[in-house]
Design a protein around this motif. Structure first.
Motif, PDB file in Angstrom:
ATOM      1  N   GLY A  36       0.735  -1.123  -0.001  1.00 14.02           N
ATOM      2  CA  GLY A  36       0.068  -0.092   0.136  1.00 14.02           C
ATOM      3  C   GLY A  36       0.820   1.348   0.102  1.00 14.02           C
ATOM      4  O   GLY A  36       1.943   1.319  -0.748  1.00 14.02           O
ATOM      5  N   LEU A  54       1.289   4.897  -3.852  1.00 10.52           N
ATOM      6  CA  LEU A  54       0.257   4.125  -4.492  1.00 10.52           C
ATOM      7  C   LEU A  54       0.137   4.111  -5.805  1.00 10.52           C
ATOM      8  O   LEU A  54      -0.176   2.972  -6.628  1.00 10.52           O
ATOM      9  N   LEU A  73      -5.393  -0.240  -0.466  1.00 14.43           N
ATOM     10  CA  LEU A  73      -5.516   1.208  -0.846  1.00 14.43           C
ATOM     11  C   LEU A  73      -6.421   1.969   0.253  1.00 14.43           C
ATOM     12  O   LEU A  73      -7.346   1.856   0.606  1.00 14.43           O
ATOM     13  N   LEU A  78      -4.477   8.132  -1.580  1.00 10.63           N
ATOM     14  CA  LEU A  78      -4.331   8.154  -3.019  1.00 10.63           C
ATOM     15  C   LEU A  78      -4.609   9.426  -3.739  1.00 10.63           C
ATOM     16  O   LEU A  78      -4.269   9.964  -4.458  1.00 10.63           O
ATOM     17  N   ILE A  99      -8.336   1.227 -10.965  1.00 12.47           N
ATOM     18  CA  ILE A  99      -8.096   0.411  -9.784  1.00 12.47           C
ATOM     19  C   ILE A  99      -9.324  -0.718  -9.607  1.00 12.47           C
ATOM     20  O   ILE A  99     -10.212  -0.643  -9.980  1.00 12.47           O
TER      21      ILE A  99
END
Length: 427
Positions: A36, A54, A73, A78, A99
């Protein structure tokens, strides 16, 4: 082979992002498949430094980036990273980033649990406190939230209740305040409209890429010695860092992965706790740290430094399926009077050529070192093997002979083209 899996072959921080960036010029897609925002990849492009956590490293080149189902995540992290890239002139849109629907979400409660667990340990593990481990625990415990849940507000609230029921029982039992639900739920609902346009069927895109002959780079985070199964347990991460993890963490058949490129510095570093047989204490280790800029990309933590451990590297290559090596930071060793390699271990008076599985035995290992002459000339920016000082070339030859895996490339500076390419990873 049209695909390459990039694997960290030591304890992380080997320079994988830089290698992926170099490969991305020749690739169509770059995929993150594990870890992550505890990962930190640094790219230097035309004098500008990009720090990614990320985002797949290919986004700097405008290549399609995919975040696989094996990634933990953090949506807040992000979006902050996407905004930082925009401020640097790199627009990350759904056309260049997708994603996986089933990627696990890292939540604020995971960070709180991570910090609390680390405080309570008699000997801390040295986690990054980003909540990655607790998020993977929830995934395996079948109570985790996934990216696709952001599209179903009622289901999201119900699943969050189940997750918090579990964690708040632990928090209360350890004498701490329970974690509130509503602020976290509201934040997730507020972020959902920005996250959901990026969500897609990553496995399907990879299947199409394979059938149409596109080149894919699978970008691993952390490294073999931090793998939850093959690393120096318990001082490990919580995901699969080896090449096999690329198949399960991205949704592609193992037979489609292609070459496996292991990345290793020409010396060794480690962040956090755990055994490190070839570690250098004192002035020499400090010099390596300063020359190499050995501080965490995301955390700023100083890295422990030592000589390259070829026993560890050989074992990593075997369990991770590495069939080519990329050696990084050769220029950091410029000017040392001598350089050493760890070529064996002494364990309780006997020489061995493998890393034992128990932490207690690993702590008792003593390195068997082989000395090499250093070199006076600079290797910085050298792009031809024939232009290297003979002593530097001898060190590279010794590494590939000890490890039993050919060296495909050697980096000699921070810029993406400061590299000597011996065997092109794409063929």
């Amino acid at each position: 082979m049209s695909n390459v899996v990039v694997v960290g072959a030591q304890w992380g921080d080997e320079g994988k992002g830089r290698i992926v960036d170099w490969l991305a010029e020749k690739a169509d897609i770059v995929v993150r498949y594990n870890g992550g925002h505890n990962a930190g990849h640094t790219l230097v492009v035309d004098g500008r430094t990009y720090k990614l956590a990320l985002l797949p490293s290919g986004v700097v080149r405008g290549k399609l980036g995919l975040i696989g189902n094996g990634v933990a995540l953090d949506p807040e992290a992000l979006l902050a990273e996407i905004d930082r890239m925009a401020a640097m002139g790199i627009r990350v849109t759904p056309e260049v980033l997708q994603i996986a629907e089933t990627a696990t979400l890292v939540l604020p409660v995971h960070r709180a649990i991570d910090a609390a667990q680390e405080r309570m340990r008699a000997k801390p593990l040295g986690t990054t406190l980003r909540g990655i481990g607790p998020a993977y625990e929830d995934k395996v415990g079948r109570r985790g939230l996934r990216v696709c849940d952001l599209a179903e507000p009622e289901l999201l609230a119900q699943k969050l209740d189940v997750l918090l029921e579990h964690h708040n029982a632990w928090l209360r039992g350890s004498g701490q305040e329970p974690f509130p639900r509503d602020p976290m739920l509201n934040d997730l609902l507020a972020m959902a409209p920005r996250i959901l346009p990026f969500v897609g069927r990553v496995w399907e895109q990879l299947d199409h890429a394979h059938s149409s002959g596109k080149r894919v780079v699978f970008e691993g985070s952390q490294a073999v010695m931090l793998d939850v199964d093959w690393g120096s347990y318990p001082y490990v991460t919580s995901s699969s860092t080896i090449a096999a993890g690329a198949a399960s963490g991205a949704g592609i058949a193992p037979s489609h992965l292609g070459r496996v490129l292991g990345v290793s510095k020409v010396y060794a570093t480690r962040v956090g706790e755990g055994p490190f047989t070839s570690e250098l204490d004192g002035a020499l280790g400090d010099e390596l740290r300063e020359r190499g800029g050995e501080y965490g990309v995301n955390t700023g933590r100083p890295r422990r430094c030592g000589w390259l451990d070829t026993v560890q590297l050989r074992q990593s290559c075997k369990v991770a399926g590495i069939n080519q090596l990329a050696l990084t930071k050769l220029d950091v060793l410029d000017g040392f009077e001598s350089v050493q390699l760890c070529v064996g271990y002494m364990l309780d008076g006997a020489r061995i050529d493998y890393m034992p599985s128990t932490n207690a035995e690993q702590q008792r290992l003593q390195p068997v070192l082989r000395r090499f002459d250093g070199w006076v000339g600079s290797t910085r920016g050298v792009r031809s093997y024939g232009d290297l000082p003979p002593q530097a070339a001898a060190l590279i030859d010794a590494i590939q002979n000890e490890v039993g895996v050919p060296v495909a490339m050697v980096t000699t500076g921070p810029e993406r083209d400061d590299a000597i390419v011996l065997q092109p990873p794409f063929a």
